[in-house]
Write a protein that holds these residues in place. Structure first.
Motif, PDB file in Angstrom:
ATOM      1  N   LEU A 179       0.756  -1.312   0.009  1.00 25.00           N
ATOM      2  CA  LEU A 179      -0.002  -0.013  -0.063  1.00 25.00           C
ATOM      3  C   LEU A 179       0.842   1.341  -0.098  1.00 25.00           C
ATOM      4  N   ALA A 180       1.958   1.224   0.633  1.00 23.63           N
ATOM      5  CA  ALA A 180       2.786   2.300   0.677  1.00 23.63           C
ATOM      6  C   ALA A 180       3.377   2.599  -0.667  1.00 23.63           C
ATOM      7  N   CYS A 181       3.917   1.703  -1.394  1.00 22.73           N
ATOM      8  CA  CYS A 181       4.063   1.744  -2.587  1.00 22.73           C
ATOM      9  C   CYS A 181       3.381   2.156  -3.484  1.00 22.73           C
ATOM     10  N   ALA A 182       2.203   1.794  -3.426  1.00 24.42           N
ATOM     11  CA  ALA A 182       0.902   2.149  -4.370  1.00 24.42           C
ATOM     12  C   ALA A 182       0.622   3.569  -4.192  1.00 24.42           C
ATOM     13  N   ALA A 183       0.711   4.206  -2.842  1.00 29.55           N
ATOM     14  CA  ALA A 183       0.709   5.560  -2.541  1.00 29.55           C
ATOM     15  C   ALA A 183       1.640   6.438  -3.201  1.00 29.55           C
ATOM     16  N   THR A 184       2.929   5.804  -3.179  1.00 34.89           N
ATOM     17  CA  THR A 184       4.038   6.563  -3.882  1.00 34.89           C
ATOM     18  C   THR A 184       3.709   6.822  -5.340  1.00 34.89           C
ATOM     19  N   CYS A 185       3.332   5.537  -6.087  1.00 34.12           N
ATOM     20  CA  CYS A 185       3.215   5.469  -7.539  1.00 34.12           C
ATOM     21  C   CYS A 185       2.299   6.404  -7.829  1.00 34.12           C
ATOM     22  N   ALA A 186       1.024   6.537  -6.961  1.00 33.51           N
ATOM     23  CA  ALA A 186      -0.048   7.529  -7.488  1.00 33.51           C
ATOM     24  C   ALA A 186       0.110   8.822  -7.372  1.00 33.51           C
ATOM     25  N   LEU A 187       1.315   9.466  -6.762  1.00 33.20           N
ATOM     26  CA  LEU A 187       1.761  10.986  -6.404  1.00 33.20           C
ATOM     27  C   LEU A 187       1.887  11.584  -7.819  1.00 33.20           C
ATOM     28  N   PRO A 188       2.748  11.109  -8.667  1.00 29.57           N
ATOM     29  CA  PRO A 188       2.922  12.118  -9.693  1.00 29.57           C
ATOM     30  C   PRO A 188       1.521  12.124 -10.485  1.00 29.57           C
ATOM     31  N   VAL A 189       0.981  11.008 -10.854  1.00 32.29           N
ATOM     32  CA  VAL A 189      -0.212  11.142 -11.532  1.00 32.29           C
ATOM     33  C   VAL A 189      -1.313  11.882 -10.872  1.00 32.29           C
ATOM     34  N   VAL A 190      -1.470  12.176  -9.665  1.00 29.34           N
ATOM     35  CA  VAL A 190      -2.419  13.023  -9.125  1.00 29.34           C
ATOM     36  C   VAL A 190      -1.858  14.573  -9.101  1.00 29.34           C
ATOM     37  N   TRP A 191      -0.652  14.510  -8.997  1.00 30.07           N
ATOM     38  CA  TRP A 191      -0.034  15.946  -9.159  1.00 30.07           C
ATOM     39  C   TRP A 191      -0.359  16.531 -10.480  1.00 30.07           C
ATOM     40  N   ALA A 192      -0.216  15.603 -11.667  1.00 25.86           N
ATOM     41  CA  ALA A 192      -0.335  16.074 -12.938  1.00 25.86           C
ATOM     42  C   ALA A 192      -2.067  16.494 -13.184  1.00 25.86           C
ATOM     43  N   ALA A 193      -2.680  15.740 -12.736  1.00 21.58           N
ATOM     44  CA  ALA A 193      -4.225  15.677 -13.203  1.00 21.58           C
ATOM     45  C   ALA A 193      -5.272  16.647 -12.249  1.00 21.58           C
ATOM     46  N   VAL A 194      -4.901  16.719 -11.090  1.00 23.54           N
ATOM     47  CA  VAL A 194      -5.851  17.247 -10.092  1.00 23.54           C
ATOM     48  C   VAL A 194      -5.492  18.766 -10.169  1.00 23.54           C
ATOM     49  N   ARG A 195      -6.351  19.698 -10.248  1.00 28.24           N
ATOM     50  CA  ARG A 195      -5.732  21.161 -10.335  1.00 28.24           C
ATOM     51  C   ARG A 195      -7.429  21.874 -10.125  1.00 28.24           C
TER      52      ARG A 195
END
Length: 457
Positions: A179-195
Protein backbone atom coordinates in the motif's frame (compact mmCIF):
# COMPACT_ATOMS: atom_id res chain seq x y z
CA UNK A 1 4.28 52.96 -33.01
CA UNK A 2 2.73 49.51 -32.91
CA UNK A 3 -0.58 49.01 -31.23
CA UNK A 4 -0.37 47.12 -28.00
CA UNK A 5 -2.48 43.98 -27.88
CA UNK A 6 -2.71 42.28 -24.50
CA UNK A 7 -1.63 38.68 -24.45
CA UNK A 8 -4.67 36.42 -24.30
CA UNK A 9 -5.17 34.71 -21.00
CA UNK A 10 -3.97 31.10 -21.23
CA UNK A 11 -6.71 28.57 -21.06
CA UNK A 12 -6.77 26.08 -18.27
CA UNK A 13 -4.89 23.02 -19.51
CA UNK A 14 -7.03 20.75 -17.42
CA UNK A 15 -10.44 19.36 -18.29
CA UNK A 16 -13.21 18.34 -15.90
CA UNK A 17 -12.91 14.63 -16.68
CA UNK A 18 -9.10 14.68 -16.39
CA UNK A 19 -9.40 16.24 -12.94
CA UNK A 20 -12.10 13.75 -11.96
CA UNK A 21 -9.88 10.86 -13.12
CA UNK A 22 -6.94 12.10 -11.05
CA UNK A 23 -9.21 12.57 -8.04
CA UNK A 24 -10.58 9.04 -8.52
CA UNK A 25 -7.05 7.62 -8.46
CA UNK A 26 -6.30 9.41 -5.18
CA UNK A 27 -9.60 8.23 -3.70
CA UNK A 28 -9.09 4.61 -4.79
CA UNK A 29 -5.56 4.55 -3.39
CA UNK A 30 -6.54 6.03 -0.04
CA UNK A 31 -9.62 3.81 0.15
CA UNK A 32 -7.49 0.69 0.08
CA UNK A 33 -6.07 1.73 3.46
CA UNK A 34 -9.54 1.80 5.05
CA UNK A 35 -10.10 -1.97 5.02
CA UNK A 36 -6.58 -3.20 5.80
CA UNK A 37 -6.92 -2.47 9.51
CA UNK A 38 -9.59 -5.15 9.84
CA UNK A 39 -7.19 -7.69 8.32
CA UNK A 40 -4.38 -6.72 10.69
CA UNK A 41 -6.11 -7.61 13.97
CA UNK A 42 -5.29 -11.32 13.90
CA UNK A 43 -1.76 -11.05 12.48
CA UNK A 44 -0.71 -8.34 14.93
CA UNK A 45 -2.13 -10.38 17.81
CA UNK A 46 -0.25 -13.49 16.67
CA UNK A 47 3.00 -11.88 15.54
CA UNK A 48 3.55 -9.16 18.15
CA UNK A 49 1.48 -10.54 21.01
CA UNK A 50 -0.69 -7.44 21.28
CA UNK A 51 -4.17 -7.65 22.72
CA UNK A 52 -7.08 -7.18 20.35
CA UNK A 53 -8.14 -4.18 22.40
CA UNK A 54 -4.79 -2.49 21.69
CA UNK A 55 -5.20 -3.06 17.97
CA UNK A 56 -8.81 -1.92 18.17
CA UNK A 57 -7.72 1.32 19.79
CA UNK A 58 -5.65 2.19 16.74
CA UNK A 59 -8.63 1.49 14.48
CA UNK A 60 -10.86 3.62 16.70
CA UNK A 61 -8.44 6.55 16.55
CA UNK A 62 -8.22 6.11 12.78
CA UNK A 63 -12.01 6.34 12.46
CA UNK A 64 -12.29 9.41 14.68
CA UNK A 65 -9.42 11.25 12.97
CA UNK A 66 -10.88 10.32 9.58
CA UNK A 67 -14.19 11.92 10.45
CA UNK A 68 -12.70 15.02 12.08
CA UNK A 69 -10.34 15.69 9.17
CA UNK A 70 -12.97 15.94 6.43
CA UNK A 71 -14.37 19.45 7.12
CA UNK A 72 -10.93 20.97 7.64
CA UNK A 73 -9.65 19.28 4.47
CA UNK A 74 -12.44 20.93 2.47
CA UNK A 75 -11.46 24.32 3.88
CA UNK A 76 -7.76 23.65 3.19
CA UNK A 77 -8.64 22.90 -0.43
CA UNK A 78 -10.11 26.38 -0.65
CA UNK A 79 -6.86 27.90 0.61
CA UNK A 80 -4.16 25.70 -0.88
CA UNK A 81 -5.97 24.04 -3.77
CA UNK A 82 -7.14 20.49 -4.31
CA UNK A 83 -3.83 19.32 -5.79
CA UNK A 84 -1.70 20.13 -2.75
CA UNK A 85 -4.18 18.64 -0.29
CA UNK A 86 -4.65 15.44 -2.32
CA UNK A 87 -0.90 14.92 -2.76
CA UNK A 88 -0.28 15.69 0.91
CA UNK A 89 -2.92 13.13 1.87
CA UNK A 90 -1.22 10.44 -0.21
CA UNK A 91 2.10 11.29 1.43
CA UNK A 92 0.51 10.83 4.85
CA UNK A 93 -1.06 7.44 4.11
CA UNK A 94 2.13 6.22 2.44
CA UNK A 95 4.27 7.32 5.39
CA UNK A 96 1.82 5.81 7.89
CA UNK A 97 1.83 2.45 6.10
CA UNK A 98 5.63 2.40 5.76
CA UNK A 99 6.15 3.25 9.42
CA UNK A 100 3.65 0.57 10.43
CA UNK A 101 6.08 -2.09 9.23
CA UNK A 102 8.60 -0.92 11.87
CA UNK A 103 6.24 -1.11 14.87
CA UNK A 104 7.33 -2.65 18.15
CA UNK A 105 4.71 -1.20 20.55
CA UNK A 106 0.92 -0.68 20.38
CA UNK A 107 1.18 3.11 20.75
CA UNK A 108 3.01 3.20 17.46
CA UNK A 109 0.03 1.60 15.71
CA UNK A 110 -2.17 4.31 17.21
CA UNK A 111 0.18 7.00 15.91
CA UNK A 112 1.08 5.58 12.51
CA UNK A 113 -2.21 3.99 11.49
CA UNK A 114 -4.61 5.87 13.71
CA UNK A 115 -3.32 9.41 13.19
CA UNK A 116 -1.26 9.51 9.96
CA UNK A 117 -3.42 7.17 7.88
CA UNK A 118 -6.56 8.64 9.45
CA UNK A 119 -5.53 12.15 8.39
CA UNK A 120 -4.72 11.04 4.85
CA UNK A 121 -7.84 8.99 4.26
CA UNK A 122 -10.01 11.70 5.83
CA UNK A 123 -8.61 14.33 3.45
CA UNK A 124 -9.50 12.17 0.42
CA UNK A 125 -12.93 11.18 1.68
CA UNK A 126 -16.30 12.09 0.17
CA UNK A 127 -15.68 15.79 0.87
CA UNK A 128 -12.92 15.63 -1.76
CA UNK A 129 -15.45 14.25 -4.24
CA UNK A 130 -17.89 17.02 -3.28
CA UNK A 131 -15.23 19.69 -3.84
CA UNK A 132 -14.26 18.33 -7.26
CA UNK A 133 -17.85 18.24 -8.47
CA UNK A 134 -18.60 21.67 -7.02
CA UNK A 135 -15.72 23.33 -8.87
CA UNK A 136 -15.65 21.46 -12.17
CA UNK A 137 -19.16 20.24 -12.95
CA UNK A 138 -22.64 21.73 -13.20
CA UNK A 139 -25.11 19.62 -15.20
CA UNK A 140 -23.80 16.18 -14.13
CA UNK A 141 -22.85 16.80 -10.52
CA UNK A 142 -24.92 13.93 -9.16
CA UNK A 143 -23.44 11.46 -11.64
CA UNK A 144 -19.85 12.58 -11.00
CA UNK A 145 -20.41 12.47 -7.24
CA UNK A 146 -21.61 8.89 -7.63
CA UNK A 147 -18.60 7.95 -9.75
CA UNK A 148 -16.09 9.43 -7.29
CA UNK A 149 -17.87 7.85 -4.33
CA UNK A 150 -17.77 4.54 -6.19
CA UNK A 151 -14.01 5.03 -6.54
CA UNK A 152 -13.76 5.01 -2.76
CA UNK A 153 -15.76 1.80 -2.65
CA UNK A 154 -13.45 0.22 -5.22
CA UNK A 155 -10.44 1.06 -3.08
CA UNK A 156 -12.07 -0.27 0.07
CA UNK A 157 -13.42 -3.60 -1.16
CA UNK A 158 -12.06 -4.66 -4.53
CA UNK A 159 -8.55 -4.99 -3.12
CA UNK A 160 -9.71 -6.68 0.08
CA UNK A 161 -9.26 -10.28 -1.19
CA UNK A 162 -5.87 -9.35 -2.69
CA UNK A 163 -4.62 -7.87 0.58
CA UNK A 164 -5.96 -10.88 2.47
CA UNK A 165 -4.06 -13.21 0.11
CA UNK A 166 -0.83 -11.19 0.52
CA UNK A 167 -1.10 -11.45 4.30
CA UNK A 168 -1.71 -15.20 4.17
CA UNK A 169 1.01 -15.88 1.58
CA UNK A 170 3.66 -13.51 2.90
CA UNK A 171 2.99 -11.32 5.93
CA UNK A 172 1.07 -8.32 7.16
CA UNK A 173 4.20 -6.23 6.63
CA UNK A 174 4.16 -7.12 2.92
CA UNK A 175 0.57 -5.86 2.62
CA UNK A 176 1.42 -2.57 4.36
CA UNK A 177 4.49 -2.14 2.15
CA UNK A 178 2.42 -2.76 -0.99
CA UNK A 179 0.00 0.00 0.00
CA UNK A 180 2.86 2.40 0.73
CA UNK A 181 4.27 1.72 -2.75
CA UNK A 182 0.85 2.21 -4.33
CA UNK A 183 0.51 5.63 -2.68
CA UNK A 184 3.99 6.61 -3.89
CA UNK A 185 3.25 5.56 -7.47
CA UNK A 186 -0.03 7.52 -7.49
CA UNK A 187 1.64 10.78 -6.40
CA UNK A 188 2.95 12.04 -9.80
CA UNK A 189 -0.28 11.14 -11.60
CA UNK A 190 -2.45 12.95 -9.07
CA UNK A 191 -0.12 15.97 -9.13
CA UNK A 192 -0.40 16.17 -12.93
CA UNK A 193 -4.16 15.62 -13.19
CA UNK A 194 -5.77 17.35 -10.20
CA UNK A 195 -6.02 21.13 -10.36
CA UNK A 196 -8.41 23.98 -9.58
CA UNK A 197 -10.18 25.95 -12.33
CA UNK A 198 -8.26 29.07 -13.33
CA UNK A 199 -9.89 32.45 -12.87
CA UNK A 200 -9.98 34.75 -15.87
CA UNK A 201 -8.64 38.32 -15.46
CA UNK A 202 -11.13 40.93 -14.42
CA UNK A 203 -13.62 38.43 -13.05
CA UNK A 204 -14.42 38.02 -9.41
CA UNK A 205 -14.92 34.72 -7.70
CA UNK A 206 -18.50 35.65 -6.87
CA UNK A 207 -19.35 35.95 -10.53
CA UNK A 208 -17.64 32.68 -11.28
CA UNK A 209 -19.52 30.67 -8.72
CA UNK A 210 -22.40 28.68 -10.23
CA UNK A 211 -24.85 29.98 -7.68
CA UNK A 212 -23.55 33.55 -7.91
CA UNK A 213 -23.28 33.75 -4.15
CA UNK A 214 -21.51 36.51 -2.32
CA UNK A 215 -20.32 36.93 1.21
CA UNK A 216 -17.68 35.45 3.42
CA UNK A 217 -18.22 31.91 2.18
CA UNK A 218 -16.50 32.63 -1.13
CA UNK A 219 -12.80 32.41 -1.71
CA UNK A 220 -10.89 35.70 -1.48
CA UNK A 221 -9.45 36.87 -4.78
CA UNK A 222 -7.06 39.60 -3.80
CA UNK A 223 -3.30 39.27 -3.87
CA UNK A 224 -3.08 39.19 -0.10
CA UNK A 225 -4.12 35.55 0.08
CA UNK A 226 -1.82 34.54 -2.74
CA UNK A 227 1.17 35.96 -0.87
CA UNK A 228 0.06 34.99 2.62
CA UNK A 229 2.30 32.82 4.74
CA UNK A 230 1.22 29.14 4.66
CA UNK A 231 0.64 29.09 8.42
CA UNK A 232 -1.71 32.06 8.09
CA UNK A 233 -3.65 30.35 5.34
CA UNK A 234 -3.89 27.14 7.37
CA UNK A 235 -5.25 29.11 10.32
CA UNK A 236 -7.76 30.82 8.04
CA UNK A 237 -8.86 27.45 6.69
CA UNK A 238 -9.41 26.10 10.20
CA UNK A 239 -11.34 29.22 11.15
CA UNK A 240 -13.50 28.91 8.06
CA UNK A 241 -14.32 25.29 8.87
CA UNK A 242 -15.35 26.25 12.41
CA UNK A 243 -17.27 29.35 11.28
CA UNK A 244 -19.13 27.25 8.71
CA UNK A 245 -20.01 24.73 11.43
CA UNK A 246 -21.26 27.54 13.69
CA UNK A 247 -23.49 28.92 10.94
CA UNK A 248 -24.79 25.54 9.81
CA UNK A 249 -25.45 24.37 13.38
CA UNK A 250 -28.01 27.15 13.75
CA UNK A 251 -30.13 25.62 10.98
CA UNK A 252 -32.47 22.65 11.15
CA UNK A 253 -31.41 20.96 7.89
CA UNK A 254 -27.85 20.53 9.18
CA UNK A 255 -28.96 18.47 12.16
CA UNK A 256 -31.36 16.42 10.07
CA UNK A 257 -28.63 15.66 7.52
CA UNK A 258 -26.10 14.91 10.25
CA UNK A 259 -28.59 12.64 12.01
CA UNK A 260 -29.45 10.64 8.91
CA UNK A 261 -25.80 10.32 7.92
CA UNK A 262 -24.91 9.16 11.44
CA UNK A 263 -27.42 6.34 10.93
CA UNK A 264 -25.79 5.66 7.57
CA UNK A 265 -22.45 5.13 9.29
CA UNK A 266 -24.03 3.07 12.07
CA UNK A 267 -25.77 0.71 9.63
CA UNK A 268 -22.75 0.23 7.32
CA UNK A 269 -19.26 0.80 8.77
CA UNK A 270 -20.46 0.37 12.34
CA UNK A 271 -22.43 -2.84 12.04
CA UNK A 272 -21.67 -4.55 8.71
CA UNK A 273 -17.95 -4.00 8.29
CA UNK A 274 -17.27 -4.62 11.98
CA UNK A 275 -19.67 -7.40 12.95
CA UNK A 276 -20.84 -9.23 9.83
CA UNK A 277 -17.85 -11.59 9.63
CA UNK A 278 -17.92 -12.63 13.32
CA UNK A 279 -21.73 -12.97 13.19
CA UNK A 280 -21.49 -15.24 10.17
CA UNK A 281 -18.77 -17.22 11.94
CA UNK A 282 -21.15 -17.70 14.89
CA UNK A 283 -23.44 -19.52 12.45
CA UNK A 284 -20.60 -21.78 11.25
CA UNK A 285 -19.49 -19.83 8.17
CA UNK A 286 -15.71 -19.58 7.62
CA UNK A 287 -14.35 -16.06 8.07
CA UNK A 288 -12.77 -16.11 4.62
CA UNK A 289 -16.17 -16.80 3.04
CA UNK A 290 -17.75 -13.99 5.05
CA UNK A 291 -14.98 -11.62 3.91
CA UNK A 292 -15.68 -12.61 0.30
CA UNK A 293 -19.34 -11.68 0.78
CA UNK A 294 -18.25 -8.26 2.06
CA UNK A 295 -16.16 -7.83 -1.07
CA UNK A 296 -19.20 -8.73 -3.16
CA UNK A 297 -21.17 -6.05 -1.33
CA UNK A 298 -18.41 -3.62 -2.25
CA UNK A 299 -18.69 -4.53 -5.93
CA UNK A 300 -22.42 -3.80 -5.96
CA UNK A 301 -21.72 -0.57 -4.09
CA UNK A 302 -20.24 0.78 -7.31
CA UNK A 303 -23.41 0.20 -9.33
CA UNK A 304 -25.60 1.48 -6.51
CA UNK A 305 -23.60 4.67 -6.02
CA UNK A 306 -23.38 5.53 -9.73
CA UNK A 307 -27.07 4.79 -10.17
CA UNK A 308 -27.92 6.92 -7.16
CA UNK A 309 -25.91 9.79 -8.60
CA UNK A 310 -27.83 9.50 -11.86
CA UNK A 311 -31.15 9.49 -9.96
CA UNK A 312 -30.10 12.45 -7.84
CA UNK A 313 -29.88 14.59 -10.97
CA UNK A 314 -33.48 13.68 -11.80
CA UNK A 315 -35.43 13.06 -8.58
CA UNK A 316 -36.00 14.67 -5.19
CA UNK A 317 -32.98 13.74 -3.03
CA UNK A 318 -35.13 13.74 0.12
CA UNK A 319 -37.36 10.98 -1.21
CA UNK A 320 -34.36 9.05 -2.47
CA UNK A 321 -32.82 9.12 1.00
CA UNK A 322 -36.07 8.00 2.62
CA UNK A 323 -36.34 5.10 0.19
CA UNK A 324 -32.72 4.02 0.65
CA UNK A 325 -32.90 4.02 4.45
CA UNK A 326 -36.25 2.21 4.54
CA UNK A 327 -35.01 -0.57 2.25
CA UNK A 328 -31.71 -0.84 4.11
CA UNK A 329 -33.59 -1.23 7.38
CA UNK A 330 -35.68 -4.07 5.95
CA UNK A 331 -32.59 -5.93 4.73
CA UNK A 332 -30.91 -5.66 8.15
CA UNK A 333 -34.04 -6.92 9.91
CA UNK A 334 -34.06 -9.93 7.60
CA UNK A 335 -30.36 -10.77 8.01
CA UNK A 336 -30.64 -12.87 11.23
CA UNK A 337 -33.00 -15.18 9.34
CA UNK A 338 -30.59 -15.55 6.42
CA UNK A 339 -27.27 -16.28 8.15
CA UNK A 340 -26.27 -19.94 7.89
CA UNK A 341 -23.07 -21.94 7.64
CA UNK A 342 -23.27 -21.94 3.84
CA UNK A 343 -23.82 -19.30 1.17
CA UNK A 344 -27.26 -19.83 -0.34
CA UNK A 345 -29.49 -17.87 -2.70
CA UNK A 346 -31.26 -15.71 -0.06
CA UNK A 347 -27.93 -14.63 1.43
CA UNK A 348 -26.57 -13.76 -2.01
CA UNK A 349 -29.73 -11.73 -2.66
CA UNK A 350 -29.15 -9.86 0.60
CA UNK A 351 -25.58 -9.16 -0.48
CA UNK A 352 -26.73 -7.70 -3.79
CA UNK A 353 -29.50 -5.53 -2.33
CA UNK A 354 -27.42 -4.25 0.57
CA UNK A 355 -24.55 -3.47 -1.78
CA UNK A 356 -26.81 -1.40 -4.03
CA UNK A 357 -28.07 0.58 -1.02
CA UNK A 358 -24.87 0.85 0.99
CA UNK A 359 -23.24 4.04 -0.34
CA UNK A 360 -26.23 5.20 -2.39
CA UNK A 361 -27.00 7.76 0.33
CA UNK A 362 -23.94 9.87 -0.48
CA UNK A 363 -25.01 11.64 -3.73
CA UNK A 364 -28.43 12.81 -2.42
CA UNK A 365 -26.88 13.92 0.88
CA UNK A 366 -24.29 16.02 -0.97
CA UNK A 367 -27.04 17.43 -3.21
CA UNK A 368 -29.05 18.50 -0.16
CA UNK A 369 -25.99 20.12 1.40
CA UNK A 370 -25.44 22.03 -1.83
CA UNK A 371 -29.09 23.08 -2.06
CA UNK A 372 -29.17 24.40 1.51
CA UNK A 373 -25.66 25.80 1.95
CA UNK A 374 -24.38 26.77 -1.51
CA UNK A 375 -20.66 27.52 -1.60
CA UNK A 376 -20.23 26.18 1.93
CA UNK A 377 -21.57 22.77 0.89
CA UNK A 378 -18.22 20.89 0.79
CA UNK A 379 -17.30 22.06 4.30
CA UNK A 380 -20.80 21.40 5.63
CA UNK A 381 -20.73 17.94 4.12
CA UNK A 382 -17.39 17.42 5.86
CA UNK A 383 -19.08 18.00 9.22
CA UNK A 384 -21.99 15.77 8.19
CA UNK A 385 -19.42 13.08 7.32
CA UNK A 386 -17.94 13.50 10.80
CA UNK A 387 -21.37 12.56 12.17
CA UNK A 388 -21.24 9.49 9.93
CA UNK A 389 -18.04 8.34 11.64
CA UNK A 390 -19.44 9.07 15.10
CA UNK A 391 -22.44 6.87 14.35
CA UNK A 392 -20.18 4.16 12.96
CA UNK A 393 -17.91 4.16 16.01
CA UNK A 394 -20.79 4.18 18.48
CA UNK A 395 -22.54 1.18 16.93
CA UNK A 396 -19.26 -0.70 16.39
CA UNK A 397 -18.69 -0.47 20.15
CA UNK A 398 -22.34 -1.16 21.05
CA UNK A 399 -22.38 -4.23 18.80
CA UNK A 400 -19.51 -5.77 20.73
CA UNK A 401 -21.26 -5.06 24.02
CA UNK A 402 -24.46 -6.64 22.72
CA UNK A 403 -22.61 -9.77 21.64
CA UNK A 404 -20.97 -10.11 25.06
CA UNK A 405 -24.27 -9.49 26.85
CA UNK A 406 -26.75 -11.54 24.81
CA UNK A 407 -24.40 -14.07 23.21
CA UNK A 408 -25.79 -13.23 19.80
CA UNK A 409 -25.65 -10.44 17.21
CA UNK A 410 -29.39 -10.60 16.53
CA UNK A 411 -30.18 -7.51 18.68
CA UNK A 412 -27.58 -5.58 16.68
CA UNK A 413 -29.35 -6.18 13.36
CA UNK A 414 -32.74 -5.32 14.84
CA UNK A 415 -31.41 -2.12 16.39
CA UNK A 416 -29.70 -1.05 13.16
CA UNK A 417 -32.91 -1.69 11.22
CA UNK A 418 -34.87 0.48 13.66
CA UNK A 419 -32.33 3.29 13.26
CA UNK A 420 -32.73 3.14 9.49
CA UNK A 421 -36.51 3.45 9.84
CA UNK A 422 -36.00 6.59 11.91
CA UNK A 423 -33.56 7.99 9.34
CA UNK A 424 -36.14 7.46 6.57
CA UNK A 425 -38.65 9.56 8.52
CA UNK A 426 -36.05 12.26 9.21
CA UNK A 427 -35.22 12.51 5.50
CA UNK A 428 -38.87 13.21 4.68
CA UNK A 429 -39.00 16.07 7.20
CA UNK A 430 -36.24 18.01 5.43
CA UNK A 431 -37.70 21.19 4.02
CA UNK A 432 -37.24 22.15 0.40
CA UNK A 433 -34.80 25.09 0.25
CA UNK A 434 -36.03 28.38 -1.23
CA UNK A 435 -35.36 29.06 -4.89
CA UNK A 436 -35.13 26.59 -7.77
CA UNK A 437 -36.17 22.98 -7.26
CA UNK A 438 -33.72 20.51 -5.87
CA UNK A 439 -33.41 18.60 -9.09
CA UNK A 440 -32.90 21.61 -11.34
CA UNK A 441 -29.22 22.12 -12.25
CA UNK A 442 -27.56 25.26 -10.92
CA UNK A 443 -26.97 28.06 -13.45
CA UNK A 444 -23.83 27.41 -15.45
CA UNK A 445 -20.93 29.63 -14.47
CA UNK A 446 -18.95 31.38 -17.21
CA UNK A 447 -16.13 29.18 -18.44
CA UNK A 448 -12.78 29.62 -16.73
CA UNK A 449 -11.03 27.61 -19.41
CA UNK A 450 -11.76 26.13 -22.80
CA UNK A 451 -15.56 26.39 -23.33
CA UNK A 452 -15.79 22.98 -24.98
CA UNK A 453 -14.35 21.22 -21.93
CA UNK A 454 -16.62 22.99 -19.46
CA UNK A 455 -19.72 22.76 -21.61
CA UNK A 456 -19.36 19.01 -21.97
CA UNK A 457 -19.11 18.66 -18.19
Amino acid sequence: MKDFHPRPHPRNPGSPWTVASGAALAIVTAGAFSTLAGLLVGPLHADLGWSRASVGLGSLVNMVVYGATAPFAAALMDRFGMRRVAVGALCLVGAGAALTTTMTAPWQFVLYWGVLVGLGTGATATTFAATVTERWFVARRGLVTGLLTAASVVGQFVFLPVLSWVIDAYSWRAAATALACAATCALPVVWAAVRDPQKEPGRTEDAAHPAGRTGDNTRPTDRTEATAHPSDRTEDAARRALRTLARAARTGPFWLLAGTFAVCGASTNGVMWTHFAPAAHDHGMPVTVAASLLSLIGIFNVAGTVGSGWLTDRADPRRLLATYYALRGLTLLALPLLLTSAVDTPLVAFTVVFGLLDVATVPPTIALCRAHYGADAPVVFGWVSAAHQVGAGAVAFAGGVARDTFGSYDPVWVGAGALCAGAALLALTLRRPPGPGLTRPAPARPARHAPSARDTA
